[in-house]
Write an enzyme that holds these catalytic residues in place. Sequence first.
Site, PDB file in Angstrom:
ATOM      1  N   ASP A   1      -2.711 -28.153   4.313  1.00 32.20           N
ATOM      2  CA  ASP A   1      -3.106 -28.761   3.045  1.00 32.20           C
ATOM      3  C   ASP A   1      -3.122 -30.284   3.205  1.00 32.20           C
ATOM      4  O   ASP A   1      -2.565 -30.835   4.159  1.00 32.20           O
ATOM      5  CB  ASP A   1      -2.111 -28.352   1.957  1.00 32.20           C
ATOM      6  CG  ASP A   1      -2.663 -28.535   0.557  1.00 32.20           C
ATOM      7  OD1 ASP A   1      -3.840 -28.907   0.415  1.00 32.20           O
ATOM      8  OD2 ASP A   1      -1.912 -28.299  -0.404  1.00 32.20           O
TER       9      ASP A   1
ATOM     10  N   GLU B   1      -7.439 -33.998   4.438  1.00 30.52           N
ATOM     11  CA  GLU B   1      -8.756 -34.655   4.468  1.00 30.52           C
ATOM     12  C   GLU B   1      -8.766 -35.920   5.346  1.00 30.52           C
ATOM     13  O   GLU B   1      -9.843 -36.185   5.910  1.00 30.52           O
ATOM     14  CB  GLU B   1      -9.200 -34.991   3.030  1.00 30.52           C
ATOM     15  CG  GLU B   1      -9.595 -33.807   2.204  1.00 30.52           C
ATOM     16  CD  GLU B   1      -8.399 -32.926   1.834  1.00 30.52           C
ATOM     17  OE1 GLU B   1      -8.577 -31.697   1.777  1.00 30.52           O
ATOM     18  OE2 GLU B   1      -7.305 -33.458   1.622  1.00 30.52           O
TER      19      GLU B   1
ATOM     20  N   ASP C   1      -8.255 -26.850  -4.999  1.00 31.18           N
ATOM     21  CA  ASP C   1      -7.749 -26.889  -6.381  1.00 31.18           C
ATOM     22  C   ASP C   1      -8.862 -26.657  -7.401  1.00 31.18           C
ATOM     23  O   ASP C   1      -9.233 -27.548  -8.173  1.00 31.18           O
ATOM     24  CB  ASP C   1      -7.060 -28.233  -6.637  1.00 31.18           C
ATOM     25  CG  ASP C   1      -5.927 -28.487  -5.658  1.00 31.18           C
ATOM     26  OD1 ASP C   1      -5.449 -27.526  -5.044  1.00 31.18           O
ATOM     27  OD2 ASP C   1      -5.533 -29.659  -5.500  1.00 31.18           O
TER      28      ASP C   1
END
Length: 782
Positions: free
Chosen positions: A440, A443, A519
Amino acid sequence: MDGGGTVRSVRVFGAVRGFGTVRAAWRRLRADAAGPAPRGAERARVPGLVEGAEALPGGGIVRFARSELRVCVSAGGTVFWGWDGAGPDPSYALAGGAPEPDPRAVLEPDTDGGWRVVSERVTVVVSRHGAVEVRTPGGVMLRRDLPPRWWEPVDGGPARWTQRAEVPADARFFGLGGRSAGPRLRDGTYRLWNTDPKGRFGPDDDPLYITMPVQFVVSDAGTHLAFHDDSWDGRVTLAEGEEGAGSGHDRPGRVEVRMEGGPLRCWVVVGTPARVLHNWAALTGAPALPPAWALGPQHARWGFGSAAEVRRVVAGYRERGLPLSAVHLDIDHYDGHRVFTVDRERFPDLPGLARELREQGVRLVSIVDPAVAAEPGNVLYEEGRAAGAFVRDARGGEVRGTVWPGECAFPDFTDPAVREWWGGLYEERLRQGFSGMWHDMNEPVSFVPFGDPTLPRSARHHLDGRGGDHREAHNVYGLQMARAGYEGLRALRPGERPFLFSRSGWAGMQRYGGTWSGDVATGWPGLRASLALVLGLGLCGVPYSGPDVGGFDGSPSPELFLRWYQLGAWLPLFRTHAALGAGRREPWEFGPEVLEHARVALAERERLHPYFLTLARLARMTGAPYVRPVWWSTPEDRALRECEDAFLLGDALLVAPVLQPGADRRAVRLPRGRWYDTATGEAYEGPGQVLLDAPLARVPVLVRAGAVLPVRGEDGGLVLEVWAPAAGRTGGGLVVRDTGDGWEPAEIERYQSRLVEGRVVVERMTEEGPVEAGLPVRVRGA
């Protein structure tokens, strides 16, 4: 970002570390100010007129007045072209080197001073001005890339470039990674920069966590995939064409790719959808094969809070007779949110909990974030700092950002030594009893109250020895983290297939695992976006994915949760998940009616587990996604190209989820052939559209006549479920049996169904000819 986005950003992120996020933003601005110099004056350049050509295996080099173009056709028909000396390597997308060139491909002069490469599967025509046209062997144009344009800084530095292309007027666009507005991409501009949308996203948010310069284009002329192998920031503008009425001229579809730097090179893969993705997987790597348990139902929550709560939830599934394969622990199980740690007060014996759950058939999956708390006494940080493992700025100082633990440093996964170091850290997770990893925030994310929540663009990266900055490394950061984790797990547990899925990634990420929606906003638009993401990613070569069932950020109504749950039960990754304070996602929390309907969906998922296992094996062998657009086998059917609210699961099943509130019936468009409603047994003939019942208890699911599906029988054994073929036709199916969660080779078993004097006969097809099926057979639809 709009005002609402700013408020959401401060609410979700700023409240975690207060003014630390503001300091992080200030540090980023200061780092960028000391980084790459402004571009300054630029000069534009185009290739100019052709001056000559040189033949090479598979094609050759065409020289122009101000540039040169390399064209190569591989033995499988895949086309590569690169300008200004750009070759296939180095590339983070490719699984290995470039494919072998086709020795039979010939470079020869074309009309009007151009050149062409002629091969068995494709013809590439290069005009005298530098346009590159890809045609079928019959001469039909699939794609025409116009002469490119570069903007080169006068004082030196990377050149920006623009490449425009034309496709047939009837073409439809798909792909570009995970796009919530898909799967068919309408006219508009799509950014190529992996981005955390700060809290939640819906169909109007772009870009998201996974962007790829991969266009999947479907037209009457054929299907092709175009991949611009460049990881820099960029934008793709799409405009669908229009066919002229009567004697009017067609307006072709148009594509414009603008990149802020990097090589101008492209791969084009042509053929049927199945052949395109097969060759794409051969180029970028076979999809990782998840262990069998990862194809079952999984449960996650940000905020379990304690081992006692985990036990309570698992007991709730067991007491109600609901199957459960895995529980995912979010950042709240860490000590102060620090990666590779455990909160000993809340989870005093995590290995014991893992053993206890595994005895019940439930695995534990751990979240893993890349940010390392940069604080005194953090052994992991001190170790990484001593090894020079963290990303640095242009002055040589560590780049810092604010994430969940506070001020953090970021490993440079583009460095092989750092990947090896990071991969070894997963030994701690395995000792704690975890069976899988969930990447997670990769990025990567650095919390800021405004602007792009990423590392400074001037941050320096190793880039496997080439050196460069974050402008080039950003989009491949999550991909290389996944590589580090996957290779580390393989080395630590060589006898087991790793289970890993990642929020961010790039072309080729399927080599290391899958992904999930991230999300997604709770609401009916979020439900629709969930399906769009899975379909779009599958066409980019990532077959294993799924959404946060129920949505991430809010409390769904019972109807919305049930419809989301019913969709999730037919997707590869079937996982419930929610944010802290966003309500619960256990099926029994939504009332007895929802619980009973969810039980039906779970039972069907478990019954079809052997079918999902087969699809997983086939995805690895062929590159074909589990979840496919309804036009997969008939891309020439224009009506099917417009269908975005249903999908094929493998070749046999057509699933039509309910995506709007209050619906108890829905229209379903059928591909050609006979289809049975699995609930009623009623048969329908396609192509065409039918109206089917969709009560709360189920969503419409149809099965292709003649299909042979591997299912789990009442005794748990393997059974062949056969749907009667139409008179005068045959059917069939493939079966790959479960060989465990290691690396044991698997055999594809091929079955055929046919009608013999009104009776359905099922035979296994072998090299010696048809033989008895050798498995119990259940006939339906006869």
